[in-house]
Design a protein around this motif. Structure first.
Motif, PDB file in Angstrom:
ATOM      1  N   VAL A  22      55.007  13.689  32.367  1.00  0.00           N
ATOM      2  CA  VAL A  22      55.849  14.375  31.378  1.00  0.00           C
ATOM      3  C   VAL A  22      55.611  15.879  31.440  1.00  0.00           C
ATOM      4  CG1 VAL A  22      56.272  14.647  28.913  1.00  0.00           C
ATOM      5  CG2 VAL A  22      56.021  12.365  29.878  1.00  0.00           C
ATOM      6  N   THR A  26      58.819  18.294  32.006  1.00  0.00           N
ATOM      7  CA  THR A  26      59.251  19.211  30.954  1.00  0.00           C
ATOM      8  C   THR A  26      59.135  20.669  31.368  1.00  0.00           C
ATOM      9  OG1 THR A  26      57.052  19.104  29.938  1.00  0.00           O
ATOM     10  CG2 THR A  26      58.748  17.612  29.081  1.00  0.00           C
ATOM     11  N   ARG A  27      58.440  20.953  32.463  1.00  0.00           N
ATOM     12  CA  ARG A  27      58.347  22.322  32.971  1.00  0.00           C
ATOM     13  C   ARG A  27      59.269  22.585  34.156  1.00  0.00           C
ATOM     14  NH1 ARG A  27      54.328  21.122  30.122  1.00  0.00           N
ATOM     15  NH2 ARG A  27      52.981  22.635  29.079  1.00  0.00           N
ATOM     16  N   ARG A  34      66.592  19.856  33.433  1.00  0.00           N
ATOM     17  CA  ARG A  34      66.483  20.591  32.163  1.00  0.00           C
ATOM     18  C   ARG A  34      67.644  20.241  31.245  1.00  0.00           C
ATOM     19  NH1 ARG A  34      67.950  26.574  32.926  1.00  0.00           N
ATOM     20  NH2 ARG A  34      69.939  25.495  33.118  1.00  0.00           N
ATOM     21  N   LEU A  37      67.350  16.538  29.910  1.00  0.00           N
ATOM     22  CA  LEU A  37      66.325  16.393  28.883  1.00  0.00           C
ATOM     23  C   LEU A  37      66.763  17.043  27.567  1.00  0.00           C
ATOM     24  CD1 LEU A  37      63.099  17.090  30.980  1.00  0.00           C
ATOM     25  CD2 LEU A  37      63.786  14.900  29.983  1.00  0.00           C
ATOM     26  N   SER A  62      63.308  25.879  30.793  1.00  0.00           N
ATOM     27  CA  SER A  62      62.832  24.505  30.973  1.00  0.00           C
ATOM     28  C   SER A  62      62.845  23.821  29.615  1.00  0.00           C
ATOM     29  CB  SER A  62      61.417  24.483  31.556  1.00  0.00           C
ATOM     30  OG  SER A  62      60.486  24.999  30.612  1.00  0.00           O
ATOM     31  N   PHE A  63      62.631  22.501  29.634  1.00  0.00           N
ATOM     32  CA  PHE A  63      62.562  21.795  28.352  1.00  0.00           C
ATOM     33  C   PHE A  63      61.382  22.288  27.525  1.00  0.00           C
ATOM     34  CE2 PHE A  63      61.113  18.370  25.598  1.00  0.00           C
ATOM     35  CZ  PHE A  63      62.276  18.069  24.922  1.00  0.00           C
ATOM     36  N   ASN A  64      60.240  22.534  28.166  1.00  0.00           N
ATOM     37  CA  ASN A  64      59.079  22.996  27.407  1.00  0.00           C
ATOM     38  C   ASN A  64      59.302  24.392  26.842  1.00  0.00           C
ATOM     39  OD1 ASN A  64      56.205  22.361  26.650  1.00  0.00           O
ATOM     40  ND2 ASN A  64      55.916  24.336  27.639  1.00  0.00           N
ATOM     41  N   PHE A  67      61.056  23.594  23.788  1.00  0.00           N
ATOM     42  CA  PHE A  67      60.211  22.883  22.829  1.00  0.00           C
ATOM     43  C   PHE A  67      59.254  23.827  22.106  1.00  0.00           C
ATOM     44  CE2 PHE A  67      57.153  19.750  21.326  1.00  0.00           C
ATOM     45  CZ  PHE A  67      57.973  18.698  20.968  1.00  0.00           C
ATOM     46  N   ASN A 245      52.396  21.793  23.640  1.00  0.00           N
ATOM     47  CA  ASN A 245      53.491  21.605  24.585  1.00  0.00           C
ATOM     48  C   ASN A 245      53.879  20.133  24.508  1.00  0.00           C
ATOM     49  OD1 ASN A 245      53.436  24.355  25.783  1.00  0.00           O
ATOM     50  ND2 ASN A 245      51.360  23.740  26.295  1.00  0.00           N
ATOM     51  N   MET A 246      54.804  19.836  23.648  1.00  0.00           N
ATOM     52  CA  MET A 246      55.144  18.539  23.076  1.00  0.00           C
ATOM     53  C   MET A 246      54.309  18.395  21.803  1.00  0.00           C
ATOM     54  SD  MET A 246      57.544  17.486  25.082  1.00  0.00           S
ATOM     55  CE  MET A 246      57.840  15.756  24.757  1.00  0.00           C
TER      56      MET A 246
END
Length: 279
Positions: A22, A26-27, A34, A37, A62-64, A67, A245-246
């Motif tokens: 994950v 996520t990165r 991206r 997600l 990115s997703f992170n 987030f 990160n999450m």
């Protein structure tokens, strides 16, 4: 029994392996991954992007990056109170520490020395107070100071990565003392204070503003981490000190002389970063 059977498979999962996968996904800056997600996440969770510095999901690399988004200036005013919430989230439990015992949920307890590790002098925290705050996936995931303090110690404590959702918290014994975590200790006007940043399933990445990312990779034994240099060891109330990160959980450990946490903040109560926690 439903909580027990839903949580039982977690004992068999490769916690750290899944979290590393994950972490990589996520990165990823792949536009396709991206976008997929972000699309799935925004379909499932209500996220108020109007309060974010970047309101367009396409602006995140990115997703992170999404987030751990920053908020607009003034989106979280810091209330004029002696103790404020360090995060957006929900109260899991809060109350008095009975000697060394901290209430987890549904009759379950764990010990202060298990949570903070052998390298911590727990004397100043005995019979103090605690507040466990759960960050749901849709919450803002940066962590701020609940009051002014000077960093005195930071320790990475390896462990498992069980989920920390309410159902799992009710059934897995000593959950927070078993999961990987980072314990940050401060000197404050009320005495010592600890903020324990708990890792969780698919949430194996914790960082502070001065160390950067601490996990992953994980370690087999605890380690003391460097303190911030010089004057930057002193952090103001409301100042950012770290992030997940999450999402996961923050446990605030306070000494006996600290302000009383409001009894109105019952389990499940929603809080925002900067909101007063006192009566």
């Amino acid at each position: 029994m439903g909580d027990f059977f839903r949580s039982l498979p977690q004992y068999l999962l490769p916690h750290h392996g899944l979290s590393r996968l994950v972490h990589a996904a996520t990165r990823s800056r792949s536009p396709w991954l991206r976008g997929w997600l972000l699309g799935r996440f925004l379909d499932r969770f209500e996220v108020n992007l109007d309060e974010a510095e970047r309101t367009d999901p396409a602006d995140y690399q990115s997703f992170n990056d999404f987030f751990t988004r920053t908020l607009k200036h003034g989106a979280r005013p810091i209330e004029d109170a002696p103790l404020v919430s360090p995060v957006d989230g929900y109260v899991s439990q809060q109350g008095d520490i009975n000697g060394q015992k901290i209430f987890q949920a549904k009759g379950r307890q764990y010990r202060l020395d298990e949570l903070l590790g052998r390298n911590c002098n727990i004397r100043g925290y005995r019979d103090g107070r605690f507040c466990t705050l759960y960050l749901a996936p849709h919450n803002y995931h940066r962590i701020h100071m609940p009051l002014a303090g000077r960093v005195s110690q930071i320790e990475h404590l390896p462990g498992r990565l069980f989920s920390v959702n309410p159902a799992t918290t009710r059934v897995i014994p000593r959950l927070f003392a078993r999961n990987e975590r980072v314990a940050v200790h401060f000197e404050t006007d009320y005495g010592p204070m600890a903020m324990v940043l708990i890792g969780a399933l698919l949430v194996g990445s914790i960082e502070t503003t001065w160390t950067g990312e601490i996990t992953p990779p994980t370690r087999l034994s605890p380690r003391i981490l460097p303190l911030p240099p010089g004057p930057s060891r002193q952090l103001a109330k409301g100042q950012e000190m770290g992030r997940f990160n999450m999402g996961s959980t923050v446990i605030l450990i306070l000494p006996t002389g600290a302000p009383n946490i409001s009894r109105r903040l019952h389990p499940g109560a929603r809080v925002q970063m900067g909101q007063s926690l006192v009566e």
